[in-house]
Design an enzyme around this catalytic site. Structure first.
Site, short mmCIF file in Angstrom:
data_model
loop_
_atom_site.label_atom_id
_atom_site.label_comp_id
_atom_site.label_asym_id
_atom_site.label_seq_id
_atom_site.Cartn_x
_atom_site.Cartn_y
_atom_site.Cartn_z
N LYS A 1 -55.85 32.88 40.74
CA LYS A 1 -55.22 33.34 42.00
C LYS A 1 -55.47 34.83 42.07
O LYS A 1 -54.83 35.62 41.38
CB LYS A 1 -53.72 33.04 41.98
CG LYS A 1 -53.07 32.91 43.34
CD LYS A 1 -53.12 34.14 44.24
CE LYS A 1 -52.07 35.17 43.95
NZ LYS A 1 -52.17 36.37 44.84
N GLU B 1 -44.01 54.10 36.77
CA GLU B 1 -45.44 53.99 37.10
C GLU B 1 -45.61 54.23 38.60
O GLU B 1 -45.03 53.50 39.41
CB GLU B 1 -45.93 52.59 36.73
CG GLU B 1 -47.41 52.42 36.95
CD GLU B 1 -47.90 51.02 36.56
OE1 GLU B 1 -47.21 50.03 36.86
OE2 GLU B 1 -48.99 50.93 35.98
N CYS C 1 -53.80 50.99 35.23
CA CYS C 1 -52.57 50.76 34.47
C CYS C 1 -52.41 51.70 33.28
O CYS C 1 -51.31 52.08 32.93
CB CYS C 1 -52.56 49.32 33.98
SG CYS C 1 -54.11 48.82 33.23
N GLU D 1 -50.46 41.16 30.83
CA GLU D 1 -51.04 42.52 30.78
C GLU D 1 -50.39 43.29 31.92
O GLU D 1 -50.69 43.04 33.09
CB GLU D 1 -52.56 42.51 30.99
CG GLU D 1 -53.35 41.36 30.36
CD GLU D 1 -53.30 41.33 28.86
OE1 GLU D 1 -53.04 42.38 28.26
OE2 GLU D 1 -53.48 40.24 28.28
P1 NAP Z 1 -48.15 42.62 41.22
O1 NAP Z 1 -47.42 42.96 42.44
O2 NAP Z 1 -47.40 42.23 40.01
O3 NAP Z 1 -49.17 41.46 41.62
C1 NAP Z 1 -50.10 40.92 40.71
C2 NAP Z 1 -50.46 39.53 41.14
O4 NAP Z 1 -49.30 38.69 41.08
C3 NAP Z 1 -50.99 39.41 42.56
O5 NAP Z 1 -51.98 38.43 42.60
C4 NAP Z 1 -49.75 38.96 43.31
O6 NAP Z 1 -50.02 38.31 44.52
C5 NAP Z 1 -49.14 38.01 42.30
N1 NAP Z 1 -47.73 37.71 42.54
C6 NAP Z 1 -46.82 38.40 43.26
N2 NAP Z 1 -45.61 37.78 43.24
C7 NAP Z 1 -45.77 36.65 42.48
C8 NAP Z 1 -44.90 35.61 42.07
N3 NAP Z 1 -43.63 35.56 42.43
N4 NAP Z 1 -45.40 34.63 41.29
C9 NAP Z 1 -46.70 34.65 40.90
N5 NAP Z 1 -47.58 35.60 41.28
C10 NAP Z 1 -47.12 36.61 42.04
O7 NAP Z 1 -49.09 43.81 40.75
P2 NAP Z 1 -50.11 44.65 41.64
O8 NAP Z 1 -49.32 45.58 42.49
O9 NAP Z 1 -51.09 43.75 42.29
O10 NAP Z 1 -50.91 45.44 40.52
C11 NAP Z 1 -50.47 46.61 39.96
C12 NAP Z 1 -49.83 46.40 38.61
O11 NAP Z 1 -50.74 45.75 37.71
C13 NAP Z 1 -49.47 47.70 37.94
O12 NAP Z 1 -48.22 47.62 37.33
C14 NAP Z 1 -50.57 47.85 36.89
O13 NAP Z 1 -50.24 48.72 35.85
C15 NAP Z 1 -50.77 46.45 36.46
N6 NAP Z 1 -52.06 46.25 35.78
C16 NAP Z 1 -52.09 46.05 34.42
C17 NAP Z 1 -53.31 45.89 33.75
C18 NAP Z 1 -53.38 45.68 32.24
O14 NAP Z 1 -54.44 45.32 31.76
N7 NAP Z 1 -52.31 45.91 31.50
C19 NAP Z 1 -54.49 45.93 34.46
C20 NAP Z 1 -54.43 46.15 35.84
C21 NAP Z 1 -53.21 46.30 36.48
P3 NAP Z 1 -50.12 39.19 45.87
O15 NAP Z 1 -51.37 39.91 45.79
O16 NAP Z 1 -50.08 38.23 46.97
O17 NAP Z 1 -48.90 40.07 45.86
#
Ligand code: NAP
Ligand code: MG
Length: 495
Positions: free
Chosen positions: A188, A397, A297, A263
């Site tokens: 997804k 963050e 991240c 992650e």
């Molecule tokens: P996010 O809001 O957590 O969304 C990540 C994914 O989860 C998206 O595909 C999102 O869909 C989906 N999602 C949202 N609500 C959900 C639910 N209730 N159930 C299942 N899936 C759901 O994160 P983001 O804003 O896209 O990304 C930024 C974050 O990712 C930051 O905190 C960053 O640090 C972290 N990150 C970590 C790493 C690592 O390797 N540690 C790498 C990259 C990013 P939608 O797109 O439709 O909202």
């Protein structure tokens, strides 16, 4: 290079774009769609199928069938590796196309996916394909009185939910070990950036990956993402994104007793001792916080600087940051693109305001940026703040081109400042004294400590987070392949 490449135009012409389930391009059962935009000018690039639980059910069923009925799971690792290598070659051959799609959808300067993200996907596929060929699936165990061995087999269906900051790169890092081990996958992608993942499926088809081995359900997190993580038919789950959503995913997987890897976010620090090359380090850190407009991240968002060099370092970094050209991802002179969405821009601007209200001082004033000819794009200026370590901008963050600068007097204080964070993803230590750098690197509580550089991801070195930054083993290391192989003990009494 032609922009847009005719193949990109062709790919985007067949709207609404369909998702990829069981080797077929298919609309959502509901017929619903959503829009993905070019963050550089706010325009809609494509309408995309909005999948929900029914589409996830179809995708998981296809992946289960492919696991049981195609020969993907049972073929010798070297035969699977041949197919994965073919996919890697196709990724290389289509670098320009994938990079343009990624740059349009995420807003990144084109050179970044061209020279970084996309080639890295091919390298990751090859790394895990080769590793799997050289990994023993059967290992004898020396125990007296028994004939015993461990056998390792793929688990089955692996679910993946990805964020929008490095869509194609994270698909590569995430699914390569699962595929090389012989699992099937359901992905997804983030709703803001689904395009490169869909194009990748075209290449998977061409490479001869059997139907149902890779499935993509595009859609929203709360519907498609939630349905995937709650699905009882998956055997493993991997999530990359925010700690808030990570918790929800882990709860769902907990209920189904499905092993999960998370992650998550970070608040990376760079510790700068007073023997560093100030000019080179200022440039490196300015590069770190403007990489992907700070939406990284693990990047260096807290600069913990020896008090003797703080002013000089901050002034030089401010100069470098002021010189970085902000612009559209397709413009070759762009050093930093927009953030991914208006929502993300408001988040960054909100943090700057809140930080200031709590007493932070700007060493370089950030805020919204205007790019001529792209007035509707989601641009922000880089910012440097300083003040108390308790300030919201020092703790949370932000996910934008913002760093928080803090002084330290001695090693112990620097370590304490880094380790106050509830995150634990990655930090760096900068010093010419390598004994000191190594000593401090080991004292920082996080999955990764880098020395005299920030943001290093060599294949073969595990990249993972602890505390709020994640759990379950991480990515990129040899152990990640093992995470996708189910160990089984076979035992027979002797005599
Ligand atoms: P996010 O809001 O957590 O969304 C990540 C994914 O989860 C998206 O595909 C999102 O869909 C989906 N999602 C949202 N609500 C959900 C639910 N209730 N159930 C299942 N899936 C759901 O994160 P983001 O804003 O896209 O990304 C930024 C974050 O990712 C930051 O905190 C960053 O640090 C972290 N990150 C970590 C790493 C690592 O390797 N540690 C790498 C990259 C990013 P939608 O797109 O439709 O909202
Ligand atoms: Mg987009």
């Amino acid at each position: 290079m032609q922009y847009p490449h005719p193949e990109v135009t062709k790919f985007l012409a067949s709207q609404p774009l369909k998702m990829f389930i069981n080797g077929e391009w298919t609309a959502a059962v509901s017929g619903d769609t959503f829009e993905t935009r070019d963050p550089g000018d706010g325009k809609v690039i494509a309408k995309v199928a909005a999948g929900d639980k029914r589409d996830v059910d179809r995708a998981v069923a296809a992946a289960r069938d492919a696991f049981r009925k195609s020969d993907w799971a049972t073929m010798p690792a070297n035969d699977r590796a041949v197919i994965i290598h073919r996919l890697a070659d196709l990724v290389d051959k289509h670098t320009e196309i994938l990079a343009q799609i990624e740059s349009m959808d995420v807003g990144k300067p084109l050179a970044q996916p061209m020279n970084g993200d996309v080639p890295n996907v091919a390298q990751t596929l090859r790394y895990y394909a080769d590793l799997s060929v050289h990994t023993r699936r059967r290992e004898p165990i020396a125990v007296s009185g028994f004939d015993a061995r461990t056998v390792r087999s793929p688990y089955g269906v692996c679910g993946f939910v990805f964020p929008w900051n490095f869509p194609i790169l994270l698909v590569g890092w995430g699914i390569s070990p699962a595929l090389a081990a012989g699992n099937t996958v359901v992905i997804k992608p983030a709703e803001d950036t689904p395009l490169s993942t869909l194009y990748f499926c075209k290449l998977a088809e061409e490479a001869g990956i059997p139907k149902g081995v890779i499935n993509v359900v595009t859609g929203l997190g709360e519907t498609a993402g939630a349905a995937l993580s709650q699905h009882p038919g998956i055997n493993r789950m991997s999530f990359t994104g925010s700690p808030e959503v990570g918790r929800l995913i882990a709860e769902s997987c907990g209920r189904n007793l499905v092993p999960v890897k998370l992650e998550l976010g970070g608040k990376g620090a760079a510790v700068l001792f007073d023997d560093i090359d100030i000019d080179a380090t200022a440039k490196a850190l300015a590069g770190a916080i403007t990489l992907n407009s700070g939406q990284v991240c693990c990047t260096a968002t807290r600069w913990i600087v020896h008090e003797r060099i703080l002013d000089k370092l901050a002034n030089r970094a401010a100069e470098v940051l002021s010189g970085i050209q902000i612009g559209h991802g397709s413009d070759a002179t762009t050093g930093m693109g927009p953030v991914v969405s208006e929502k993300q821009r408001q988040r960054v601007l909100g943090y700057l305001e809140k930080g200031e209200r709590e007493g932070a001082r700007s060493l370089l004033r950030g805020g919204a940026a205007n790019v001529k000819g792209h007035e509707e794009g989601y641009y922000v200026k880089p910012a440097l703040l300083t003040g108390s370590p308790d300030n919201v901008c020092a703790r949370e963050e932000i996910f934008g081109p913002v760093a928080y600068v803090m002084p330290f007097r001695d090693e112990a204080e620097a370590i304490e400042l880094v380790n106050r964070s509830s995150y634990g993803l990655a930090n760096s230590v900068w010093s010419q004294n390598l004994d000191r750098a190594n000593r401090v690197a080991e004292r920082l509580v996080a999955g990764n400590s880098w020395i005299n550089a920030h943001n290093l991801f060599p294949h073969g070195v595990a990249y993972a987070g602890c505390n709020l930054s994640g759990m379950g083993g991480g990515v990129l290391g040899p152990d990640t392949l093992m995470d996708y192989l189910r160990p089984q003990s076979i035992v027979r009494p002797l005599g």
